[in-house]
Write an enzyme that holds these catalytic residues in place. Sequence first.
Site, PDB file in Angstrom:
ATOM      1  N   ASP A  84       0.863  -1.254  -0.149  1.00 12.88           N
ATOM      2  CA  ASP A  84      -0.033   0.175  -0.114  1.00 12.88           C
ATOM      3  C   ASP A  84       0.831   1.405  -0.030  1.00 12.88           C
ATOM      4  OD1 ASP A  84      -2.095  -1.839   0.155  1.00 12.88           O
ATOM      5  OD2 ASP A  84      -3.125  -0.884   1.748  1.00 12.88           O
ATOM      6  N   GLY A 119      -8.532  27.266 -38.171  1.00 10.45           N
ATOM      7  CA  GLY A 119      -9.729  27.820 -38.962  1.00 10.45           C
ATOM      8  C   GLY A 119      -9.161  27.545 -40.627  1.00 10.45           C
ATOM      9  N   LEU A 120      -8.296  28.304 -40.864  1.00  9.22           N
ATOM     10  CA  LEU A 120      -7.686  28.266 -42.391  1.00  9.22           C
ATOM     11  C   LEU A 120      -7.261  27.088 -42.780  1.00  9.22           C
ATOM     12  CD1 LEU A 120      -6.441  31.877 -42.815  1.00  9.22           C
ATOM     13  CD2 LEU A 120      -8.505  30.853 -43.799  1.00  9.22           C
ATOM     14  N   ASP A 155     -10.429  35.410 -35.843  1.00 11.16           N
ATOM     15  CA  ASP A 155      -9.790  34.279 -35.838  1.00 11.16           C
ATOM     16  C   ASP A 155     -10.218  33.240 -35.259  1.00 11.16           C
ATOM     17  OD1 ASP A 155      -6.727  33.083 -36.785  1.00 11.16           O
ATOM     18  OD2 ASP A 155      -7.257  32.641 -34.634  1.00 11.16           O
TER      19      ASP A 155
END
Lengths: 535, 427
Positions: A36, A422-423, A287
């Site tokens: 333990d 995104g792009l 953006d």
Amino acid sequence: MQLTLWSYEGPPHIGAMRIVASMEGVHLVLHAPQGDTYADLLFTMIERRATRPPVTYTSFQARELGGDTAELVKTSVGEAFERFKPRVLLVGEACTAELIQDQPGALARGMGLPVPVLSLELPAYARKECWGANETFYQLVRGLLKPRVPEAGRHPEPRPADRRPRANLLGPTALGFRCRDDVEEVTRLLASVGVDVHVVAPLGATPEDLLRIPEADFNVCLYPETADQTCLWLERMFGQPTVKTVPIGIGATRDFLDEVGRIAGIDVTDAKSPISSRMPWYSRSVDSTYLTGKRVFIFADATHAVAAARMCAEELGFTVVGIGTYAREFARDVRECAKRYGVEPLITDDYLEVEKRATELQPELMLGTQMERHIAKRLGIPCAVISAPVHVQDFPARYAPQMGFEGANVIFDTWVHPLMMGLEEHLITMFREDFEFHDAATASHLGSRVGTSRPAEGGSESQSAAEPADSPVDSPVQADASTVIWAAEAEQELKKIPFFVRGKARRNTERFAAEQGIQTITVETLYDAKAHFGR
Amino acid sequence: MSVQQLGRVSAAGDALPVVVRERGQRQVFCGLAGIVWLHRKIQDAFFLVVGSRTCAHLLQSAAGVMIFAEPRFATAILHERDLAGLADCNAELDRVVAEVLERRPDIGTLFLVGSCPSEVIKLDLAKAAERLSGVYRGRVRILDYSASGLETTFTQGEDACLKALVPELPQLPSGERSLLVLGTLPDVVEDQFARLFAELGIGPVHFLPPRRTTEFPPLGSGTKVLLAQPFLGETARACEARGASLLTAPYPFGAEGTLGWLRAATEAWGVTGEVLDAVTAPAIARAQRGLAHHRASLAGKRISFLPDSQLEIPLARFLRRECGMELVEVGTPFLDRQLMAEEMRLLPEGVRLTEGQDLERQLDRLREDRPDLTVCGLGLANPLESEGLRTKWSIELVFTPVHGFDQAADLAELFARPLRRAALLRV
């Protein structure tokens, strides 16, 4: 009996260890067999703590069972006291000791040590880690403050006009998610509205600090998972109100300040403009338009899950498609939250169920724990970690709070980073046949590592022995798809859709076809379905 | 508990090191930790621990975070109702086993692994394995062993597992002979040894555990057993009980250990010393070239071993004799004098050898000794580093290919790296 592959929480004595490891001057004697002691490594390796947790294990062995285990407890307690000189001693049992019923707490209390000795009940076969932390913190605070509870009906003195309001920050612990930095950020936040932090506990607190808790005007329950019981008790016994809003996200931070103002009786209007946060502007910048409606699945402890859902919906413009928690004790909060976003809550501590739900939902982003990181990696879904349990990389060297205005900055960066920008996403959609836009290509800022664990469509790509044969990413819906077949040219067209939305496109098209009674999916069907489900 | 030195016992002969036995708090894994490498080695096996949430958490903490694939192990977590007798534990176990086998139809052997709680409540897993074997006969072999912390320390879990395999091994026809290498070896090392044995003209050679449980090696009175790991006493004795004979040898760590280990096999097979030298010469030369590289940073440095894997004594021998290190204290959780006889002879006189553990006192000694390097478990490494002691995680020694000639330099490098790093850092 419950079949478990990975678990979100350890047993309750791990929670007790999180409390004592957070504090100074406190020691825990744990009645437990050898083995333990593995728990020490959680603190020293995962959190890179430079000291061992203040825990002594009795390390009983088979030959001692039924014989001298009780004597072993007493020796361990005596030696731990002598060596570590704690000002408070806690005594508890791990799972095996619970079965042999030595009553170590009573044994230790009978030894007449010159310090408070608190006995912990940690039912290992019914409860789990967060409960253990919550209970231990409560027992500790209650144990130390009980003699100081004012008589019923006596109200606390009002704050002298010339003293700034004082708040205690309750709940941050060792192995918690970003607790160290949250404490700093919330302290700064409170200072900005003229509130002093009086006691932070358990993180960094001494037993003497706990005794000073009633001197503050109110408590901030930073992490309800570890502190809600304590805050409730302090409210009842000492008339200290609790600030319950957890300041994760811009909106929640504002609400938090409002609540602080209301409870402390001060004007917070000046500080409410998020001067130190770029996050609102970053989110409004053009953006970020591509973030709109990104489908997010959240699974975490309740506090972080609920906070994340609000940030996703209100501050990042994502769509929450699923939410859940492993913290059953706080399931109600998550259920209410799920209702707000119109999704089905998932309350479970079985990671296989979480994986199943993630597979069904096909989210574009997963926010979760270390476990969800595994799942997302298997499914090829971007992921950010928002809650314990976490791994070593989630204890960053840098300042990285989740709470307050700086926390919102950190979260913006952390959640947006795994996504394809995104792009880039557009380019991939437009020029599917570019040979470098293969299925396993990750976002360009994430390096060129081809995800071997990202199964290709239909799971046909070579799979390591480690992967299960039925990679669930993209497999058709069994019930609907059994009657529907794909025409070859439709199948080709489907491949022109970027991999990260392809699974969803396939499923939607099949669902559409099934609903419309279409037997063979053609290119037409594909685009009909796209129009039907278009968001 | 505590200092209780159970006396200074002289091991085996007079010239051998004196062993100090200690009892007290231990800082070691229990035998369940062995599942971490066993489940990868035996590719068609699944390990189902019958235990508590602690067992599941231990496995996950010791291993889980390192493995991103779906593991071939799981825990059947006992709940209150199982203990209160509301649920029949056996019926529950049957249900969980069915669930596992449905999820993983590729599994050929299922181990039911006992834990501290299952031992204490006296859940009879042997009987359960027998019952379930009846149910799944012909499809899945179901075995059991106990890896409870009450009885096993870390690597003893592998011993218990392999011992459970021994009755399953087919009989070696009388009159035939074979070499059985005991102990989990990385596949690459196993292949190297297999090539060496072939070149030496020793064969057939089998390895236990096998990569698949469909490839069980035969066992019988013609079997010579050679231990690749020093912690397999129970398995070795179970093999002997089936008539096999045990070869006495040092363990194959470093060039010297590996040569001694191979020599034991050549002697049993009547292969001449000339052949042994001829076959091993190129590999030994390579090993020595590699070792020379690390000797510079290791020679003269002082090292202490905290008790952990039972690899301590062979590794101490290697570091002392082939790397020139000075042994401050060599701790071992358990000393099997029979299996360690050859190694003990190679230790320097007067070395401080401890068996068992009393953690706090051991750390007191360590702080007094301040060795250049301390081999210890994960829970202790960072705290000791923060006290200015350099450490080597012992768990890496069971996860890394370190056996044989071609890994001798890698083994030395594991110890040299923390020292090299300490010398580099200026922060």
